[in-house]
Structures are given as structure tokens and as C-alpha cells.
Motif scaffolding. Structure first.
Motif, PDB file in Angstrom:
ATOM      1  N   THR A 196      43.294  33.240  45.565  1.00  0.00           N
ATOM      2  CA  THR A 196      42.553  34.387  44.902  1.00  0.00           C
ATOM      3  C   THR A 196      43.191  35.864  45.081  1.00  0.00           C
ATOM      4  O   THR A 196      43.713  35.953  46.314  1.00  0.00           O
ATOM      5  N   CYS A 197      43.440  36.507  44.233  1.00  0.00           N
ATOM      6  CA  CYS A 197      44.432  37.972  44.260  1.00  0.00           C
ATOM      7  C   CYS A 197      43.344  38.926  45.204  1.00  0.00           C
ATOM      8  O   CYS A 197      42.204  39.073  44.952  1.00  0.00           O
ATOM      9  N   THR A 198      44.067  39.207  46.147  1.00  0.00           N
ATOM     10  CA  THR A 198      43.145  40.406  47.048  1.00  0.00           C
ATOM     11  C   THR A 198      42.888  41.745  46.461  1.00  0.00           C
ATOM     12  O   THR A 198      42.217  42.401  46.753  1.00  0.00           O
ATOM     13  N   THR A 199      43.613  41.959  45.297  1.00  0.00           N
ATOM     14  CA  THR A 199      43.794  43.239  44.832  1.00  0.00           C
ATOM     15  C   THR A 199      42.589  43.190  43.577  1.00  0.00           C
ATOM     16  O   THR A 199      41.795  44.022  43.425  1.00  0.00           O
ATOM     17  N   CYS A 200      42.543  42.254  42.458  1.00  0.00           N
ATOM     18  CA  CYS A 200      41.701  42.395  41.312  1.00  0.00           C
ATOM     19  C   CYS A 200      40.819  41.222  41.343  1.00  0.00           C
ATOM     20  O   CYS A 200      39.676  41.011  40.587  1.00  0.00           O
ATOM     21  N   GLY A 201      40.919  40.444  42.348  1.00  0.00           N
ATOM     22  CA  GLY A 201      39.851  39.187  42.463  1.00  0.00           C
ATOM     23  C   GLY A 201      40.162  37.905  41.460  1.00  0.00           C
ATOM     24  O   GLY A 201      39.522  36.966  41.534  1.00  0.00           O
ATOM     25  N   THR A 215      52.949  36.504  42.252  1.00  0.00           N
ATOM     26  CA  THR A 215      52.509  37.438  41.509  1.00  0.00           C
ATOM     27  C   THR A 215      51.341  37.307  40.786  1.00  0.00           C
ATOM     28  O   THR A 215      51.492  36.545  39.948  1.00  0.00           O
ATOM     29  N   CYS A 216      50.432  38.169  40.882  1.00  0.00           N
ATOM     30  CA  CYS A 216      49.318  38.173  40.001  1.00  0.00           C
ATOM     31  C   CYS A 216      49.464  39.107  38.673  1.00  0.00           C
ATOM     32  O   CYS A 216      50.452  39.750  38.705  1.00  0.00           O
ATOM     33  N   HIS A 217      48.585  38.591  37.594  1.00  0.00           N
ATOM     34  CA  HIS A 217      48.787  39.070  36.322  1.00  0.00           C
ATOM     35  C   HIS A 217      48.688  40.880  36.653  1.00  0.00           C
ATOM     36  O   HIS A 217      49.304  41.467  35.873  1.00  0.00           O
ATOM     37  N   CYS A 218      47.974  41.139  37.564  1.00  0.00           N
ATOM     38  CA  CYS A 218      47.607  42.360  37.887  1.00  0.00           C
ATOM     39  C   CYS A 218      48.686  43.467  38.404  1.00  0.00           C
ATOM     40  O   CYS A 218      48.742  44.592  38.589  1.00  0.00           O
ATOM     41  N   GLY A 219      49.737  42.448  39.027  1.00  0.00           N
ATOM     42  CA  GLY A 219      51.020  43.077  39.533  1.00  0.00           C
ATOM     43  C   GLY A 219      51.233  42.981  41.175  1.00  0.00           C
ATOM     44  O   GLY A 219      52.400  43.195  41.558  1.00  0.00           O
TER      45      GLY A 219
HETATM   46 ZN   LIG Z   1      45.335  40.654  40.729  1.00  0.00          ZN
END
Ligand SMILES: [Zn+2]
Length: 237
Positions: A196-201, A215-219
Motif C-alpha cells: 500500500t502506497c503510504t502517500t496515495c493509498g 515506485t507508485c503511480h503517484c511518484g
Molecule cells: Zn501512491
């Protein structure tokens, strides 16, 4: 011994039984003791509004600890275990080479037992210090489901050894949390703590076991252990 003898003297403890055994060329005596913990517990209470932490267990980094003040601490797997394992291999080889029934063989066998004892003492010290400080300093501790962690990561002998440390860590954490009044939360076995991305979820369904970072889609760039620890922490806060 004064810790025990003082308590026996004024009735706060009594010995229920004892056992003597020979191990690694020494005599050991262990006592089974019934102790009144009231005075101990009164001095050692986990702070009610103390920090909340999430803990991810790993191989090189034994524990990654994310706290609700935003800090992430990594506790390395102690290297003295590795050094001792090297010594153990050497002692094992010497034992294998020694003539059966010889004096040298008896010496080599004692050497193997001593190294084993050293390994188990060093591990016990490390785990006790870590679990005591965790349960005394924090109000809530979140850990992952061990059966899943073990199932996924248990691949070689080296990892077997680490696994033993994990379950002992959990065992100590459980009883010490009860002693000191810290709350222990075990994450659901399907909780995607590493994905789970801690920035965007968003959840990264392509994450492989070998990926240490992603690396998440959100960067956002994630370190696997740190991400897991932060997501475990978020279960509680
Ligand atoms: Zn993310």
C-alpha cells in the motif's frame, strides 16, 4: 540472585521447583518461581499516551519500527550471530574430523556445544532488550501476522534461523505487553502492508518478493520495510 532471595525472604516470591542439567560442559540450575508482580508492575507501566508504533520484521534489518511522531527506526539483525555461526561451522568441521572415542573428539564436541550456547545467549539478550524497551516505551504496538510472514519468506536454512527469532520476538512481545500494559495489535493476514502506497493509498499488485523498493503511480518511492512498518502503524492510529 539477590533479586530472588530478597523476595523469598519477605514472601513476595516462592520457589515451586528446580531443575539441574548439564549443558556445554557446565551445570545449570533453573528455578520455577511464583512471584508477586505488584511492585514490579507498578514501577514498569507503559505510558498510556505513549508512542504508537508499527513493526515490520525482516532478514538483514531485523525490525523496522515506524512511530506516530513520523520517525522510522531500523534495528539491524545482530552481526555477532553471523560471526558465531561462522565459528560454529568451524567447530562442526573439527568435530567431524576428530577420531571417534578420542580426547580430541570430546574437546571438539564441547567446543560445538559452547558455540551453540553463545549463539543462543546472544540471541536471547538481543530479543529481550528489544522487546522490553518496545513494550515499556510504547502505548500500542502493531505487528504483522507471523504465519504469513513465515510462509512467504521461509526459503532457506538461514531464514529458518531468523524465523525462530521472529516467533520468539512475538512470544516475548505478547507477554511483556501484558506485563507493562501496552496494547498489542496483530494485523489481519490479508492486510497489504508492503503493497500500500503510504502517500496515495493505492495498492501495488505487481510487487514481487525481491523488490526492496518500488515506485507508485503517484511518484512516491517506497522502501519495502519502511512502507510495511508505516502501514502497520496506520492500522492503530
Ligand atoms: Zn501512491
Amino acid at each position: 540472585m539477590s533479586w530472588l532471595t530478597d523476595r523469598i525472604a519477605d514472601g513476595r516470591a516462592r520457589v515451586l521447583g528446580s531443575r539441574v542439567e548439564a549443558r556445554a560442559g557446565r551445570w545449570w540450575i533453573s528455578f520455577q518461581v511464583d512471584v508477586d508482580r505488584a511492585d514490579i508492575d507498578a514501577r514498569r507501566v507503559a505510558p498510556v499516551h505513549g508512542p504508537v508504533v508499527g513493526i515490520d520484521l525482516g532478514i538483514t534489518t531485523f525490525a523496522t519500527i515506524a512511530a506516530d511522531d513520523g520517525t522510522v527506526t531500523k534495528v539491524a539483525n545482530p552481526r555477532h550471530l553471523g560471526r558465531r555461526l561462522h565459528r560454529l561451522r568451524r567447530a562442526d568441521k573439527a568435530l567431524a574430523r576428530a577420531q571417534p572415542g578420542s580426547k580430541n573428539r570430546a574437546k571438539a564436541a564441547r567446543r560445538v556445544a559452547e558455540v551453540h550456547l553463545g549463539v543462543s545467549n546472544a540471541r536471547a539478550d538481543f530479543l529481550h532488550q528489544l522487546t522490553t524497551s518496545l513494550t515499556r516505551c510504547n502505548s500500542t504496538i502493531v505487528v504483522e501476522d507471523l504465519s504469513v510472514a513465515g510462509m512467504i519468506r521461509n526459503r532457506s536454512l538461514a531464514r529458518h534461523i531468523v524465523d525462530a527469532g521472529w516467533s520468539e520476538f512475538r512470544r516475548q512481545l505478547t507477554y511483556k505487553a501484558a506485563w507493562y500494559g501496552a496494547r498489542l495489535v496483530v494485523a489481519d493476514r490479508w492486510y497489504p502492508s508492503t503493497r500500500t502506497c503510504t502517500t496515495c493509498g493505492d495498492i501495488n499488485h505487481d510487487l514481487r518478493l525481491a523488490d526492496r523498493t518500488w515506485t507508485c503511480h503517484c511518484g512516491a518511492v517506497h522502501d519495502r520495510d519502511g512502507t510495511a512498518a508505516i502501514n502497520l502503524l496506520r492500522l492503530a492510529v
